[in-house]
Design a protein around this motif. Structure first.
Motif, PDB file in Angstrom:
ATOM      1  N   ALA A   1       0.586  -1.367  -0.069  1.00 34.32           N
ATOM      2  CA  ALA A   1      -0.024   0.101  -0.068  1.00 34.32           C
ATOM      3  C   ALA A   1       0.949   1.130   0.033  1.00 34.32           C
ATOM      4  O   ALA A   1       0.489   2.286  -0.432  1.00 34.32           O
ATOM      5  N   ALA A   2       1.981   1.180   0.516  1.00 38.68           N
ATOM      6  CA  ALA A   2       2.907   2.404   0.640  1.00 38.68           C
ATOM      7  C   ALA A   2       4.404   2.090   0.130  1.00 38.68           C
ATOM      8  O   ALA A   2       5.226   2.096   1.092  1.00 38.68           O
ATOM      9  N   PRO A   3       4.621   1.962  -1.074  1.00 39.88           N
ATOM     10  CA  PRO A   3       6.007   1.509  -1.485  1.00 39.88           C
ATOM     11  C   PRO A   3       6.894   2.662  -1.296  1.00 39.88           C
ATOM     12  O   PRO A   3       7.863   2.463  -1.041  1.00 39.88           O
ATOM     13  N   GLY A   4       6.564   4.002  -1.311  1.00 40.74           N
ATOM     14  CA  GLY A   4       7.197   5.174  -1.055  1.00 40.74           C
ATOM     15  C   GLY A   4       7.772   4.936   0.376  1.00 40.74           C
ATOM     16  O   GLY A   4       8.883   5.516   0.704  1.00 40.74           O
ATOM     17  N   ALA A   5       6.552   4.855   1.388  1.00 37.80           N
ATOM     18  CA  ALA A   5       7.270   4.410   2.804  1.00 37.80           C
ATOM     19  C   ALA A   5       8.170   3.437   3.002  1.00 37.80           C
ATOM     20  O   ALA A   5       9.081   3.581   4.009  1.00 37.80           O
ATOM     21  N   ASN A   6       8.022   2.284   2.302  1.00 36.31           N
ATOM     22  CA  ASN A   6       8.934   1.149   2.322  1.00 36.31           C
ATOM     23  C   ASN A   6      10.238   1.659   2.088  1.00 36.31           C
ATOM     24  O   ASN A   6      11.218   1.339   2.669  1.00 36.31           O
ATOM     25  N   ALA A   7      10.360   2.491   0.780  1.00 34.42           N
ATOM     26  CA  ALA A   7      11.871   2.707   0.487  1.00 34.42           C
ATOM     27  C   ALA A   7      12.215   3.836   1.448  1.00 34.42           C
ATOM     28  O   ALA A   7      13.427   3.605   1.518  1.00 34.42           O
ATOM     29  N   GLY A   8      11.513   4.773   1.894  1.00 35.72           N
ATOM     30  CA  GLY A   8      11.860   5.555   3.058  1.00 35.72           C
ATOM     31  C   GLY A   8      12.603   4.812   4.171  1.00 35.72           C
ATOM     32  O   GLY A   8      13.491   5.217   4.673  1.00 35.72           O
ATOM     33  N   ALA A   9      11.962   3.943   4.668  1.00 36.02           N
ATOM     34  CA  ALA A   9      12.470   3.080   5.733  1.00 36.02           C
ATOM     35  C   ALA A   9      13.745   2.329   5.443  1.00 36.02           C
ATOM     36  O   ALA A   9      14.510   2.385   6.191  1.00 36.02           O
ATOM     37  N   LEU A  10      13.803   1.756   4.166  1.00 33.79           N
ATOM     38  CA  LEU A  10      14.835   1.069   3.946  1.00 33.79           C
ATOM     39  C   LEU A  10      16.157   2.001   3.887  1.00 33.79           C
ATOM     40  O   LEU A  10      17.040   1.509   4.246  1.00 33.79           O
ATOM     41  N   ARG A  11      15.961   3.212   3.178  1.00 36.38           N
ATOM     42  CA  ARG A  11      17.002   4.070   3.257  1.00 36.38           C
ATOM     43  C   ARG A  11      17.384   4.475   4.664  1.00 36.38           C
ATOM     44  O   ARG A  11      18.626   4.642   5.121  1.00 36.38           O
TER      45      ARG A  11
END
Length: 406
Positions: A7-17
């Motif tokens: 639902a939130a690929p952008g949020a996941n990418a931010g968390a990974l960074r």
């Protein structure tokens, strides 16, 4: 409406960074610890290790010169006139072994000075005595306490005091970031008192690392711990979340390896031997040895080293105070500018309301959504005020978690 990670690929990418950026710290710790510990300890070799040969005749001179030549720089061999002089050199740490040749050869050592150095010396002169066809009698003129048979207990005491001190820096700097600097400095001094008292309990009643001189041990432990905490609290203003790595480099990587607690500088590469002359861990370990085993010989110099680190911590705290005051002035000016801008906007809106009051009133009744939008905007502004506090709390938690990486 979809839920879950997709639902939130952008949020996941931010968390990974975010995670990857924080992995930098432990990886740098790994590199630093490997370079420091392996560089200092992986291949100890003696160089200019001072030993004495007792005797004034030609045979003593020949033996000393032979050992000097065969050692190829490993030993610094000199002759002394008698046994008393040799013992004095051992008790003032001007030598690490004294050989008395003869039909029943004897080797004098002082394991309290350095157990590893005494072992190296014993190995050398066991071969010498064996070549003369006689067993070697070893006499320890300065043995360690019964609770410290390896002679390395003071080093591990330093490790415990160091970790308690540097980990407290992360807590005071992170969780206490909202406190005034003078309060943080007072907390640092209080934490150093507690850490030093814990050290006394370890050294005396719990493990018996020393059998006398606990009051002096406490004073050295407090001065050592306070220096670390003040340096760390001062650095936190400038390094923020990198403080843990910085303090670990100063007080673990470079500190433990140069302290002389495992190998004295005569058995280490030159870099760590040079640090031994002025680093605070060496001041602590050598100060304890001097106080407990060598009747205070050379203690003043070791206390001076610890005192200079303490003064450096005070200077860093003072510099941090100046920096934080400057940041507050800049922030206050920014708040004042925003207030002036808001006041000007309010005046313009009031003027517009005076000129077209009836239109504004009818527009408000005609568009109920306008009131909801205004309320939402107000709520957003109020919520935004909580963001810095939440962010600061999250940063403090991250900082304290990184500090666990001892």
């Amino acid at each position: 409406m979809p839920t879950g990670p997709s639902a939130a690929p952008g949020a996941n990418a931010g968390a990974l960074r975010h995670v990857l950026s924080h992995l930098v710290t432990p990886l740098l710790m790994c590199i630093g610890m490997g370079l420091a510990y392996l560089g200092a300890f992986h291949a100890p070799e003696p160089h200019d290790l001072r030993v004495d040969v007792v005797g004034s005749g030609a045979s003593a001179q020949v033996l000393a010169q032979t050992l000097q030549d065969k050692g190829d720089g490993a030993l610094s061999v000199r002759t002394v006139a008698d046994r008393d002089t040799a013992v004095n050199h051992l008790m003032t740490q001007r030598s690490y072994g004294a050989y008395l040749p003869g039909a029943s050869p004897e080797l004098l050592v002082a394991t309290a000075s350095s157990e590893t150095s005494a072992t190296v010396v014993q190995k050398v002169f066991t071969e010498v005595a064996s070549g003369q066809g006689a067993p070697l009698d070893v006499t320890d003129v300065a043995p360690t306490a019964d609770g410290d048979p390896t002679g390395q207990g003071l080093f591990f005491l330093m490790v415990a005091v160091s970790i308690g001190s540097y980990a407290s820096v992360a807590v005071i700097g992170g969780a206490g970031a909202v406190l005034a600097l003078r309060v943080r400095a007072a907390l640092a001094l209080g934490a150093s008192l507690v850490v030093s008292l814990i050290g006394v309990v370890f050294a005396g009643p719990l493990f018996g690392l020393v059998d006398h001189g606990l009051a002096g041990l406490w004073a050295l432990a407090w001065l050592y711990s306070a220096g670390i905490l003040l340096v760390g609290v001062g650095l936190h203003t400038f390094l923020k979340r990198w403080t843990t790595l910085g303090v670990m480099a100063l007080f673990v990587m470079l500190n433990f390896t140069s302290s002389g607690g495992i190998f004295r500088p005569e058995l280490q590469p030159g870099f760590f031997g040079a640090l031994h002359a002025f680093w605070n861990g060496a001041g602590f370990v050598e100060g304890l040895r001097s106080h407990v085993y060598f009747d205070g010989y050379g203690l003043g110099g070791h206390v001076l080293v610890l005192a200079l680190w303490f003064v450096a911590g005070l200077a860093l705290v003072g510099g941090a105070g100046v920096a934080e005051a400057g940041r507050r002035r800049v922030a206050d000016r920014g708040v004042g500018d925003r207030r002036d801008a808001d006041r000007g906007g309010a005046d313009l809106r009031a003027q517009a309301g005076t000129d077209g009051g009836s239109f504004a009133t009818s527009a408000a009744f005609a568009s109920p959504a306008a009131s909801a939008t205004s309320a939402t905007s107000a709520t957003s502004v109020l919520s935004a005020g909580a963001v810095p506090e939440a962010s600061a709390e999250a940063s403090a938690e991250e900082e304290m978690e990184e500090a666990v990486g001892v």
